[in-house]
Motif scaffolding. Structure first.
Motif, PDB file in Angstrom:
ATOM      1  N   ARG A  95      -0.997 -17.345  58.284  1.00 21.68           N
ATOM      2  CA  ARG A  95      -0.328 -16.052  58.401  1.00 21.68           C
ATOM      3  C   ARG A  95       0.569 -15.964  59.639  1.00 21.68           C
ATOM      4  O   ARG A  95       1.701 -15.443  59.572  1.00 21.68           O
ATOM      5  CB  ARG A  95      -1.375 -14.925  58.439  1.00 21.68           C
ATOM      6  CG  ARG A  95      -0.772 -13.531  58.487  1.00 21.68           C
ATOM      7  CD  ARG A  95      -1.869 -12.483  58.499  1.00 21.68           C
ATOM      8  NE  ARG A  95      -2.649 -12.520  57.261  1.00 21.68           N
ATOM      9  CZ  ARG A  95      -3.847 -11.951  57.120  1.00 21.68           C
ATOM     10  NH1 ARG A  95      -4.399 -11.317  58.145  1.00 21.68           N
ATOM     11  NH2 ARG A  95      -4.477 -12.021  55.973  1.00 21.68           N
TER      12      ARG A  95
ATOM     13  N   LYS B 219       4.187 -19.999  62.356  1.00 25.33           N
ATOM     14  CA  LYS B 219       5.589 -19.966  61.945  1.00 25.33           C
ATOM     15  C   LYS B 219       6.454 -20.980  62.680  1.00 25.33           C
ATOM     16  O   LYS B 219       7.655 -21.075  62.418  1.00 25.33           O
ATOM     17  CB  LYS B 219       6.156 -18.556  62.150  1.00 25.33           C
ATOM     18  CG  LYS B 219       5.398 -17.479  61.379  1.00 25.33           C
ATOM     19  CD  LYS B 219       5.964 -16.090  61.612  1.00 25.33           C
ATOM     20  CE  LYS B 219       5.160 -15.039  60.841  1.00 25.33           C
ATOM     21  NZ  LYS B 219       5.708 -13.670  61.034  1.00 25.33           N
TER      22      LYS B 219
ATOM     23  N   HIS C  73       9.371 -17.831  56.056  1.00 24.57           N
ATOM     24  CA  HIS C  73       7.915 -17.979  56.061  1.00 24.57           C
ATOM     25  C   HIS C  73       7.299 -17.323  54.828  1.00 24.57           C
ATOM     26  O   HIS C  73       6.413 -17.900  54.178  1.00 24.57           O
ATOM     27  CB  HIS C  73       7.350 -17.359  57.340  1.00 24.57           C
ATOM     28  CG  HIS C  73       5.885 -17.573  57.533  1.00 24.57           C
ATOM     29  ND1 HIS C  73       4.945 -16.583  57.261  1.00 24.57           N
ATOM     30  CD2 HIS C  73       5.173 -18.647  57.947  1.00 24.57           C
ATOM     31  CE1 HIS C  73       3.737 -17.042  57.521  1.00 24.57           C
ATOM     32  NE2 HIS C  73       3.836 -18.294  57.937  1.00 24.57           N
ATOM     33  N   ARG C  74       7.783 -16.124  54.473  1.00 22.77           N
ATOM     34  CA  ARG C  74       7.297 -15.433  53.273  1.00 22.77           C
ATOM     35  C   ARG C  74       7.634 -16.241  52.019  1.00 22.77           C
ATOM     36  O   ARG C  74       6.818 -16.350  51.093  1.00 22.77           O
ATOM     37  CB  ARG C  74       7.896 -14.026  53.182  1.00 22.77           C
ATOM     38  CG  ARG C  74       7.353 -13.046  54.205  1.00 22.77           C
ATOM     39  CD  ARG C  74       7.752 -11.611  53.859  1.00 22.77           C
ATOM     40  NE  ARG C  74       9.196 -11.431  53.926  1.00 22.77           N
ATOM     41  CZ  ARG C  74       9.857 -11.052  55.020  1.00 22.77           C
ATOM     42  NH1 ARG C  74       9.195 -10.838  56.155  1.00 22.77           N
ATOM     43  NH2 ARG C  74      11.177 -10.906  55.001  1.00 22.77           N
ATOM     44  N   HIS C  75       8.822 -16.811  51.998  1.00 23.74           N
ATOM     45  CA  HIS C  75       9.244 -17.634  50.859  1.00 23.74           C
ATOM     46  C   HIS C  75       8.347 -18.864  50.737  1.00 23.74           C
ATOM     47  O   HIS C  75       7.927 -19.233  49.625  1.00 23.74           O
ATOM     48  CB  HIS C  75      10.709 -18.058  51.046  1.00 23.74           C
ATOM     49  CG  HIS C  75      11.280 -18.768  49.858  1.00 23.74           C
ATOM     50  ND1 HIS C  75      12.527 -19.364  49.858  1.00 23.74           N
ATOM     51  CD2 HIS C  75      10.777 -19.005  48.602  1.00 23.74           C
ATOM     52  CE1 HIS C  75      12.755 -19.915  48.682  1.00 23.74           C
ATOM     53  NE2 HIS C  75      11.710 -19.712  47.905  1.00 23.74           N
ATOM     54  N   TYR C  76       8.044 -19.469  51.848  1.00 23.74           N
ATOM     55  CA  TYR C  76       7.181 -20.663  51.843  1.00 23.74           C
ATOM     56  C   TYR C  76       5.792 -20.319  51.307  1.00 23.74           C
ATOM     57  O   TYR C  76       5.239 -21.060  50.477  1.00 23.74           O
ATOM     58  CB  TYR C  76       7.069 -21.227  53.254  1.00 23.74           C
ATOM     59  CG  TYR C  76       6.134 -22.419  53.349  1.00 23.74           C
ATOM     60  CD1 TYR C  76       6.581 -23.703  53.069  1.00 23.74           C
ATOM     61  CD2 TYR C  76       4.786 -22.256  53.684  1.00 23.74           C
ATOM     62  CE1 TYR C  76       5.724 -24.794  53.121  1.00 23.74           C
ATOM     63  CE2 TYR C  76       3.921 -23.336  53.742  1.00 23.74           C
ATOM     64  CZ  TYR C  76       4.396 -24.595  53.462  1.00 23.74           C
ATOM     65  OH  TYR C  76       3.536 -25.668  53.507  1.00 23.74           O
ATOM     66  N   ILE C  77       5.218 -19.215  51.762  1.00 23.37           N
ATOM     67  CA  ILE C  77       3.888 -18.805  51.293  1.00 23.37           C
ATOM     68  C   ILE C  77       3.901 -18.555  49.784  1.00 23.37           C
ATOM     69  O   ILE C  77       2.969 -18.942  49.071  1.00 23.37           O
ATOM     70  CB  ILE C  77       3.409 -17.553  52.059  1.00 23.37           C
ATOM     71  CG1 ILE C  77       3.067 -17.920  53.513  1.00 23.37           C
ATOM     72  CG2 ILE C  77       2.198 -16.926  51.372  1.00 23.37           C
ATOM     73  CD1 ILE C  77       2.594 -16.756  54.347  1.00 23.37           C
ATOM     74  N   LYS C  78       4.974 -17.932  49.295  1.00 27.06           N
ATOM     75  CA  LYS C  78       5.077 -17.680  47.850  1.00 27.06           C
ATOM     76  C   LYS C  78       5.110 -18.998  47.079  1.00 27.06           C
ATOM     77  O   LYS C  78       4.422 -19.147  46.048  1.00 27.06           O
ATOM     78  CB  LYS C  78       6.337 -16.865  47.546  1.00 27.06           C
ATOM     79  CG  LYS C  78       6.510 -16.562  46.056  1.00 27.06           C
ATOM     80  CD  LYS C  78       7.779 -15.796  45.775  1.00 27.06           C
ATOM     81  CE  LYS C  78       7.891 -15.473  44.286  1.00 27.06           C
ATOM     82  NZ  LYS C  78       7.876 -16.694  43.440  1.00 27.06           N
TER      83      LYS C  78
ATOM     84  N   ASP D 179      10.796 -15.060  59.638  1.00 22.82           N
ATOM     85  CA  ASP D 179       9.827 -14.323  58.818  1.00 22.82           C
ATOM     86  C   ASP D 179      10.178 -14.394  57.330  1.00 22.82           C
ATOM     87  O   ASP D 179       9.284 -14.547  56.475  1.00 22.82           O
ATOM     88  CB  ASP D 179       9.774 -12.855  59.253  1.00 22.82           C
ATOM     89  CG  ASP D 179       9.150 -12.679  60.630  1.00 22.82           C
ATOM     90  OD1 ASP D 179       8.469 -13.616  61.096  1.00 22.82           O
ATOM     91  OD2 ASP D 179       9.348 -11.609  61.236  1.00 22.82           O
ATOM     92  N   LYS D 180      11.460 -14.304  57.019  1.00 20.58           N
ATOM     93  CA  LYS D 180      11.896 -14.348  55.617  1.00 20.58           C
ATOM     94  C   LYS D 180      11.576 -15.699  54.989  1.00 20.58           C
ATOM     95  O   LYS D 180      11.037 -15.772  53.870  1.00 20.58           O
ATOM     96  CB  LYS D 180      13.400 -14.063  55.539  1.00 20.58           C
ATOM     97  CG  LYS D 180      13.942 -14.074  54.113  1.00 20.58           C
ATOM     98  CD  LYS D 180      15.445 -13.776  54.088  1.00 20.58           C
ATOM     99  CE  LYS D 180      15.983 -13.815  52.661  1.00 20.58           C
ATOM    100  NZ  LYS D 180      17.453 -13.544  52.628  1.00 20.58           N
TER     101      LYS D 180
END
Length: 311
Positions: free
Chosen positions: A181, A184, A282-287, A279-280
């Motif tokens: 979480r 990054k 990072h969110r894409h990577y998690i998805k 952050d953007k």
């Protein structure tokens, strides 16, 4: 981690012990070489194909067994930064698949040279540093990453076990909680060097050992967290099977490990990325990591209602 520590201690004993024998000159000459070669682990290391192809790794592969699954092509003219999940106790999947050729990495990804990041402290151990470099291991610092990701000829995959030593404390059968979480830094590195991000998930990695109950907030976990901050390595209290019995020992259970390499995420080079850009991505990577997990979990005996959790 236990086996690494044992091997490192053996190397130190040999190095010091030789100083008190008629072969003392060997240690002196090695120490000179060690000093002159001290920057090599952060300059791409020194991989030896003969070591990576050693027949002994096939026995390690077949013990669990370990296998590597490809889901997309990797262009050998480009460099990649891969996130490896989870750490597990031993990171066996990362080692067997990326530091040896026993599972067929070169044939699955022709033209791609894998490198795996490892804590810098292990490269300060005489003899042991050369052993781990021979498999493609490099130091876990920004200089090391930059040296590999900036290679103009391409064809390099730098893998980072994102959860690191701290995540090993969560490794137990049935655990799917990843320390990601707030991790990054690897995303920022990818942006700075324009390296495509590749999510990798290793099914079965957490099934190799049982671990003494150490839930967050417990007295044991507080001690382990404290020692991890001081020493840089974690000390999970784990156990597996024995040599002649299956109830208790330090040998890992024979559970299959299947490492699935996801499709690369395109990253636009940004020398000075903003926090919003980090952050953007990072969110894409998690998805993408979650999609990879969901697409393959049923094949590897993960319950349909089980999903990745992040802390």
């Amino acid at each position: 981690m236990f086996s690494l520590s044992v091997r490192a201690q053996i190397c130190v004993v040999i190095f010091v012990g030789l100083l008190f024998t008629r072969f003392w000159l060997f240690s002196v000459l090695y120490a000179t070489w060690w000093y002159l070669d001290r920057e090599k682990p952060r300059q791409g290391g020194r991989s030896f194909q003969a070591i990576r192809r050693c027949f002994l790794w096939k026995y390690m592969r077949d013990y669990f067994p370990v296998s590597l699954v490809k889901t997309a092509e990797l262009d050998p003219s480009r460099n990649y930064l891969a996130g490896f999940h989870p750490h597990g106790v031993l990171a066996a999947g990362a080692f067997v698949n990326l530091c040896t050729e026993s599972t067929g990495f070169p044939s699955l990804f022709p033209g791609i040279r894998p490198h795996l990041m490892m804590l810098t402290l292990w490269f300060r151990v005489p003899f042991f540093r050369d052993y781990i470099m021979s498999g493609g291991l490099v130091t876990s610092d920004k200089e090391s990453a930059a040296h590999i990701l900036n290679r103009k000829e391409g064809g390099n995959l730098l893998a980072i076990i994102i959860g690191g030593a701290q995540e090993a404390l969560n490794a137990r059968p049935g655990a799917y909680t990843l320390l990601l979480r707030n991790r990054k830094g690897f995303v920022r590195l990818a942006l700075m060097h324009g390296a495509a991000l590749v999510p990798i998930f290793s099914f079965g990695e957490n099934e190799l050992f049982d671990q003494v109950e150490n839930s967050p907030g417990s007295w044991l976990r507080r001690i382990q967290d404290r020692l991890q901050k001081i020493m840089g390595i974690s000390l999970p209290l784990f156990h597996g099977r024995g040599v002649f019995q299956y109830s208790f020992g330090l040998i890992p259970y024979r559970q299959p490990i299947t490492t699935v390499v996801g499709k690369p995420i395109e990253v636009k080079k940004t020398l000075h990325p903003s926090q919003e850009e980090v952050d953007k991505l990072h969110r894409h990577y998690i998805k993408e990591l979650c999609d990879l997990f969901e697409a393959h979990k049923l094949k590897y005996n993960v319950p349909v209602d089980q999903h990745l959790e992040f802390c």
